[in-house]
Each structure stands twice: as C-alpha cells, then as structure tokens.
Design a protein around this motif. Structure first.
Motif, short mmCIF file in Angstrom:
data_model
loop_
_atom_site.label_atom_id
_atom_site.label_comp_id
_atom_site.label_asym_id
_atom_site.label_seq_id
_atom_site.Cartn_x
_atom_site.Cartn_y
_atom_site.Cartn_z
N ALA A 80 -5.50 -5.62 -1.02
CA ALA A 80 -4.37 -5.92 -0.12
C ALA A 80 -3.02 -5.76 -0.82
O ALA A 80 -2.09 -6.53 -0.60
N THR B 185 0.64 -3.99 -1.60
CA THR B 185 1.68 -3.37 -0.78
C THR B 185 2.19 -2.15 -1.53
O THR B 185 2.64 -2.26 -2.68
N GLY C 102 -7.51 -1.20 3.21
CA GLY C 102 -7.02 -2.56 3.35
C GLY C 102 -5.68 -2.83 2.70
O GLY C 102 -5.23 -3.98 2.66
N HIS C 103 -5.01 -1.79 2.21
CA HIS C 103 -3.70 -1.97 1.59
C HIS C 103 -2.60 -1.87 2.65
O HIS C 103 -2.76 -1.20 3.69
N ASN C 104 -1.50 -2.54 2.40
CA ASN C 104 -0.35 -2.49 3.31
C ASN C 104 0.58 -1.37 2.87
O ASN C 104 0.97 -1.30 1.70
N GLY D 40 -5.08 -2.31 6.50
CA GLY D 40 -3.82 -2.93 6.15
C GLY D 40 -2.78 -2.67 7.23
O GLY D 40 -3.03 -1.98 8.22
N THR D 41 -1.60 -3.23 7.05
CA THR D 41 -0.51 -3.06 8.02
C THR D 41 0.37 -1.87 7.63
O THR D 41 0.55 -1.59 6.45
#
Length: 232
Positions: free
Chosen positions: A43, A45, A64-66, A93-94
């Motif tokens: 996770a 960024t 799953g990384h932003n 992720g976002t």
C-alpha cells in the motif's frame, strides 16, 4: 511541451488500451523489473510520472499501491481514469490524476518512456524533492545507442521533435544525471538486447532476450534501461 501534449492527446499515439489492463508478456517483464527495483512496501503511495493512459499505473494499482498519475495530456488521464473505474476491485489501490506534479511526499516515483520526452537535467531535481527519505525512483527508458529505436521512429512516422530527447538516454549520461541530482545507489540495468514486444509470444526466448540485455559489454547496447536511484 505543447507539441508533446497535442501529440499524445490523440488516441492513435497512446499505448494500446487493451494492453494496459492485460499486458503482453514482454511488457509484463518490464513492469516486473520496475517493481523489483522499487522494493515497495504494501500500500505504498507512488507517482507515475508521464502516466499516459496507464500502462504503468494500472499495474501498480492492481498490486494494491496508491498511484498519483501525472501527465500533461488530460485526454490520456481521462482514459486512465475510465479504465480504472471500469476494472477496479476492492483490492486495488486508489488513483488520483494530475497534469502537474503534486506537492506531497511519496514513497516512490516510477515511469516508462517519459524521460526522453523531457529535460532530464531539469526534471530529476524536482522529482527527488517529492520522495520521502530512502524513497526510490525507477524508470524504463529506450537506449540511445540502440539503432532500432530510430528505425522504429522512422517506420512509425513519429516526428523527431517528439522523440529527439532520446539522445540523452545513454548509459553514462543517465548515470551522471542521476548522480548530479543527488540520487544515491544509482544503478542501470540493461533490459533486452532485441526489441522485446515482438517476442511476447515466445516466453522462453523473451526471458533470454531480457537477460542478455544485462550481460557485461552487451549492456551498453541494450534495447532498454531500467534506471534506479534512491533519496538519502
């Protein structure tokens, strides 16, 4: 800069959209090499600098990384946002998109085929300021010493004004530029000796080609480079 924006605003000049979600094998090996060089914690960024329509961003989002996707082309970023909205799951992720670099500090910065569209000397000092302590930056770029890139540009009728900064992307120049920007642990890995994409259907040959690109001496004429630096 305006020429670059106008060129990549056009759909025909972007990375093929189906391949952004389901990368061909050769591209997957390139993305794995970038991921391996970044050594990300879960996770994280990251900034995808020169994200385009998302061939790098989507890979890391699925992990799953932003991702903060940065690109001068609003049309490309809109295409990325659309793909993300259509395919994202709860494990992704976002995604946020920007046409300019953000001001927050991030864990890592990644990119592919972007440094040869900018002034590397001017960009790297801006990027290192956005990394946290021990943050990592990694890029995949064409090697200026590989003749087939110029044949590709000519056959594809890509204007030289769009690609001319490839001349910055030599092994020794990249190493010097990264060190001058105060990156530590700078490393450059050769990725492929022959063009990688045409070999996607032949996994064993594709793997061998990637490995050969990093052999001593042959590294200097590799098809691509994976360049890594760390902020200390």
């Amino acid at each position: 800069m305006n020429d670059q924006r106008t060129y990549f605003d056009q759909l025909a000049h972007r990375y093929p959209q189906p391949n952004t979600v389901n990368p061909p094998y050769a591209q997957l090996l390139e993305l794995l090499a970038l991921e391996s060089s970044l050594k990300l914690k879960p996770a994280s960024t990251i900034i995808d600098f020169g994200a385009g329509n998302g061939r790098v961003s989507l890979y890391f989002l699925k992990k799953g990384h932003n991702v903060i996707a940065v690109d001068i082309s609003k049309h490309s970023l809109h295409a990325l946002q659309t793909i993300y909205n259509e395919h994202k799951t709860s494990s992704w992720g976002t995604l946020t998109t920007h046409t300019k670099l953000p001001t927050i500090l991030v864990d890592a910065i990644v990119g592919a085929d972007i440094l040869h569209h900018v002034s590397i000397k001017e960009v790297l000092p801006k990027l290192i300021k956005l990394l946290k302590h021990e943050g990592t930056l990694s890029f995949s770029e064409p090697n200026a010493w590989h003749l087939l890139w110029y044949i590709h540009y000519w056959l594809s009728r890509i204007p030289w004004d769009i690609e001319k900064n490839i001349l910055q992307c030599t092994y020794f120049n990249l190493f010097t530029l990264f060190q001058n920007a105060q990156f530590s642990h700078v490393s450059i890995i050769g990725h492929g000796l022959l063009p990688t994409t045409p070999l996607s259907a032949f996994h064993t040959v594709c793997n061998l080609n990637v490995v050969m690109g990093n052999f001593p001496i042959l590294r200097f004429i590799a098809f691509r480079y994976i360049i890594r630096g760390v902020k200390k």
